[in-house]
Motif scaffolding. Structure first.
Motif, short mmCIF file in Angstrom:
data_model
loop_
_atom_site.label_atom_id
_atom_site.label_comp_id
_atom_site.label_asym_id
_atom_site.label_seq_id
_atom_site.Cartn_x
_atom_site.Cartn_y
_atom_site.Cartn_z
N PRO A 54 55.21 49.22 47.04
CA PRO A 54 54.21 48.77 46.10
C PRO A 54 54.70 48.35 44.73
O PRO A 54 53.90 48.03 43.87
CB PRO A 54 53.29 50.00 45.97
N GLY A 55 56.00 48.28 44.48
CA GLY A 55 56.43 47.72 43.22
C GLY A 55 57.51 48.51 42.53
O GLY A 55 58.18 49.35 43.12
N GLU A 56 57.66 48.21 41.24
CA GLU A 56 58.77 48.76 40.48
C GLU A 56 58.71 50.28 40.34
O GLU A 56 59.73 50.95 40.23
CB GLU A 56 58.83 48.13 39.08
N ALA A 57 57.51 50.86 40.34
CA ALA A 57 57.38 52.30 40.11
C ALA A 57 58.12 53.09 41.19
O ALA A 57 58.87 54.02 40.88
CB ALA A 57 55.91 52.71 40.07
N VAL A 58 57.93 52.72 42.45
CA VAL A 58 58.61 53.44 43.52
C VAL A 58 60.11 53.17 43.49
O VAL A 58 60.93 54.04 43.83
CB VAL A 58 58.01 53.09 44.90
N TYR A 59 60.49 51.97 43.06
CA TYR A 59 61.91 51.64 42.95
C TYR A 59 62.56 52.44 41.82
O TYR A 59 63.71 52.89 41.93
CB TYR A 59 62.08 50.14 42.73
N ALA A 94 49.30 45.54 31.56
CA ALA A 94 50.70 45.67 31.13
C ALA A 94 51.57 46.26 32.23
O ALA A 94 52.79 46.05 32.25
CB ALA A 94 50.80 46.52 29.87
N VAL A 95 50.96 47.00 33.15
CA VAL A 95 51.67 47.58 34.29
C VAL A 95 50.93 47.21 35.56
O VAL A 95 49.72 47.41 35.65
CB VAL A 95 51.78 49.11 34.17
N GLY A 96 51.64 46.67 36.52
CA GLY A 96 51.01 46.30 37.78
C GLY A 96 51.85 45.28 38.51
O GLY A 96 52.89 44.81 38.02
N ASN A 97 51.41 44.91 39.72
CA ASN A 97 52.13 43.91 40.50
C ASN A 97 51.17 43.22 41.45
O ASN A 97 50.01 43.60 41.58
CB ASN A 97 53.29 44.57 41.27
N GLY A 98 51.68 42.19 42.12
CA GLY A 98 50.87 41.47 43.09
C GLY A 98 49.74 40.65 42.49
O GLY A 98 48.78 40.31 43.17
N SER A 99 49.85 40.34 41.18
CA SER A 99 48.82 39.58 40.46
C SER A 99 47.48 40.30 40.38
O SER A 99 46.46 39.67 40.09
CB SER A 99 48.62 38.19 41.09
N THR A 100 47.46 41.63 40.61
CA THR A 100 46.21 42.36 40.49
C THR A 100 45.78 42.41 39.02
O THR A 100 46.56 42.75 38.15
CB THR A 100 46.36 43.80 41.03
N GLY A 101 44.55 42.04 38.78
CA GLY A 101 44.02 42.05 37.43
C GLY A 101 44.46 40.89 36.57
O GLY A 101 44.14 40.84 35.38
N VAL A 152 46.86 33.30 43.50
CA VAL A 152 47.11 33.68 44.89
C VAL A 152 48.06 32.66 45.47
O VAL A 152 47.78 31.45 45.49
CB VAL A 152 45.80 33.73 45.69
N TYR A 153 49.20 33.13 45.97
CA TYR A 153 50.21 32.21 46.49
C TYR A 153 49.67 31.37 47.65
O TYR A 153 48.96 31.88 48.52
CB TYR A 153 51.44 32.97 46.98
N ASP A 154 50.03 30.11 47.63
CA ASP A 154 49.67 29.19 48.71
C ASP A 154 50.89 28.92 49.59
O ASP A 154 50.84 29.04 50.81
CB ASP A 154 49.14 27.88 48.11
N GLU A 155 52.01 28.57 48.95
CA GLU A 155 53.21 28.23 49.73
C GLU A 155 54.48 28.54 48.93
O GLU A 155 54.51 28.39 47.71
CB GLU A 155 53.20 26.75 50.11
N ILE A 179 37.15 41.16 51.68
CA ILE A 179 36.55 41.02 50.35
C ILE A 179 37.63 40.50 49.42
O ILE A 179 38.56 41.22 49.05
CB ILE A 179 36.00 42.37 49.83
N ARG A 180 37.54 39.22 49.09
CA ARG A 180 38.58 38.59 48.28
C ARG A 180 38.59 39.15 46.86
O ARG A 180 37.54 39.35 46.26
CB ARG A 180 38.39 37.08 48.27
N LYS A 181 39.80 39.39 46.36
CA LYS A 181 39.97 40.01 45.05
C LYS A 181 40.66 39.10 44.04
O LYS A 181 40.83 39.46 42.89
CB LYS A 181 40.76 41.32 45.19
N GLY A 182 41.12 37.94 44.49
CA GLY A 182 41.79 37.03 43.57
C GLY A 182 43.21 37.42 43.26
O GLY A 182 43.73 37.12 42.19
N ASP A 183 43.89 38.12 44.22
CA ASP A 183 45.29 38.47 44.04
C ASP A 183 45.99 38.46 45.39
O ASP A 183 45.43 37.96 46.38
CB ASP A 183 45.44 39.82 43.33
N SER A 184 47.21 39.00 45.45
CA SER A 184 48.01 38.91 46.67
C SER A 184 47.37 39.58 47.87
O SER A 184 47.68 39.26 49.02
CB SER A 184 49.40 39.51 46.43
N ARG A 185 46.44 40.51 47.62
CA ARG A 185 45.77 41.20 48.72
C ARG A 185 44.85 40.27 49.52
O ARG A 185 44.40 40.63 50.60
CB ARG A 185 44.99 42.40 48.19
N ASP A 186 44.57 39.08 48.98
CA ASP A 186 43.73 38.12 49.71
C ASP A 186 44.47 37.50 50.89
O ASP A 186 43.84 36.99 51.82
CB ASP A 186 43.27 37.00 48.77
N CYS A 187 45.78 37.52 50.86
CA CYS A 187 46.57 36.92 51.95
C CYS A 187 46.48 37.81 53.18
O CYS A 187 46.69 39.02 53.10
CB CYS A 187 48.03 36.76 51.53
#
Length: 412
Positions: free
Chosen positions: A84-89, A157-164, A229-232, A367-375
């Motif tokens: 899930p991102g930098e925190a676990v790393y 300020a903290v997060g990943n995957g374009s959430t928020g 949200v990434y397309d390609e 339920i689309r959220k407007g971030d990477s979870r939509d993929c």
């Protein structure tokens, strides 16, 4: 002699976790996954992986678990999956330091997790970054946006995957997204702190790095604003030699500014009128499908090379061939229940298609959220050149149909 094992924290629902366990096996290691919820990851059962439930936010609990495992195994390395991102790393880096294993500097990873702090360090080192301000309430957001000038990007300020993360093009969108972030809907990982920054408009690029070497530079496009949200994705990026060199130069300056000199890093850019502007430095390997694309492009398996570093070996970053690889993300165009996916096997059978992967299985509510979870999945294609790869990819994607039944309304 005890069996050599590598510990992998958490996992990735987008497939990278499976790449890590497969790479570990390929190196003759026994992978052990530590996760707060192992049942989330189907690949653990598919790969017959030893998984242990433990709170991955609790460093002391992880130390105790790793200490117990050392009684049975020869633990030769510890790392975290990209998501899930930098925190676990960062947690994995602290475990490496505690047990005297190879790993990145935990302080360097921690200071990258805070996007505002990262921005400040880069700006102080003369690295081009967007104009930015920090805000903790609606008045500060409005003041920062007025100072920078609309449009602006609002992001936690903290997060990943374009959430928020959202592009705010006018005062109404600014107020709306501020309410979303501060009004109790958005789930904060920390105390609410919003980064307000100028919209660095221009083509998007990403540099994938191992240690101090830029291995590849890719390009990406996004779906419609105001979301990202990434397309390609495509590797290598269609850049002139001098443009590629400018991105590499700025990327290496980021490593120096943030004291990142071990393991993987990926750096996101926008090419603006100022040239390459750094959007974000992620002190980890990119998530799927970037590693697959890079391997198809030049023959370098970054996941395997990362694990080599984790266990104290040297990595091999020699390019073995050159072709173009691209991934198209599959994003639903409406909310509802995903009943079935048609044409996936036809897409996989298109010559040149390397992978068709789904992150979810029907029936699943969307339920689309407007971030990477939509993929919900991706298709990867590769060929000797850009145009041919695009033709293959489009042919494959056109054969796929998502059957989505809209949710029932209260009037029905």
């Amino acid at each position: 002699m005890p069996r050599k094992a590598v510990i992998l924290l958490e996992g990735s629902k987008m497939g990278t976790g499976q790449l890590y366990v497969q790479a570990a096996k390929g190196l003759g290691l026994h992978p052990i996954v530590l996760s707060a919820d192992p049942a989330r990851f189907n690949y653990l059962a598919t790969e017959n992986i030893e998984a242990i439930r433990v709170d991955t936010d609790d460093l002391d609990a992880l130390i105790r678990e790793c200490s117990q495992l050392r009684e049975t195994y020869d633990i030769v390395g510890i790392t975290g999956h990209p998501y899930p991102g930098e925190a676990v790393y960062a947690t994995a880096a602290k475990l490496c330091r505690h047990f005297g294993l190879p790993g990145p500097n935990p302080t360097s990873i921690d200071q990258c997790c805070d996007k505002f702090n990262q921005r400040q360090l880069l700006a102080e080192a003369g690295v081009p970054v967007p104009v930015h301000r920090m805000a903790t309430n609606a008045a500060e957001v409005e003041s920062a946006a007025a100072e920078i000038g609309l449009p602006v990007i609002l992001k936690p300020a903290v997060g990943n995957g374009s959430t928020g993360v959202r592009l705010c093009r006018d005062a109404e969108e600014l107020a709306e997204h501020t309410v979303y972030l501060l009004g109790g809907t958005y789930e904060w990982q920390t105390s609410p702190r919003i980064l307000v920054e100028e919209f660095a408009e221009g083509p998007y690029f990403v540099a994938d790095i191992m240690a101090n070497e830029v291995v590849a530079v890719g390009a990406a496009t996004f779906g419609p604003p105001p979301h990202f949200v990434y397309d390609e994705y495509i590797y290598p990026a269609p850049l002139a030699v001098e443009e590629h060199e400018r991105i590499v130069k700025v990327a290496l300056s980021c490593l120096r500014a943030l004291d990142l000199n071990w393991g993987p890093t990926n750096i996101e850019f926008r090419w603006t009128t100022r040239g390459p502007v750094v959007i974000e430095v992620n002190p980890r390997l990119s998530g799927s499908p970037d590693p697959q694309l890079i391997q198809l492009t030049c023959g370098i398996d970054l996941v395997t090379e990362h694990i080599k570093l984790v266990i104290g070996n040297e990595c091999d970053l020699r390019k073995r061939y050159s072709q173009t690889a691209s991934a198209r993300f599959l994003v639903p165009d409406r909310d509802g229940t995903l009943d079935r996916i048609d044409g996936a096997s036809r897409a996989a059978d298109v010559p040149g298609v390397a992978e068709v992967t789904w992150y979810i299985r029907p029936p699943t509510p969307i339920i689309r959220k407007g971030d990477s979870r939509d993929c919900v999945g991706h298709v990867i294609a590769a060929s000797p050149n850009h145009d041919q790869t695009e033709v293959i990819l489009q042919l494959a994607v056109d054969s796929i149909r998502l059957s989505i039944t809209p949710f029932a309304t209260h009037d029905e």
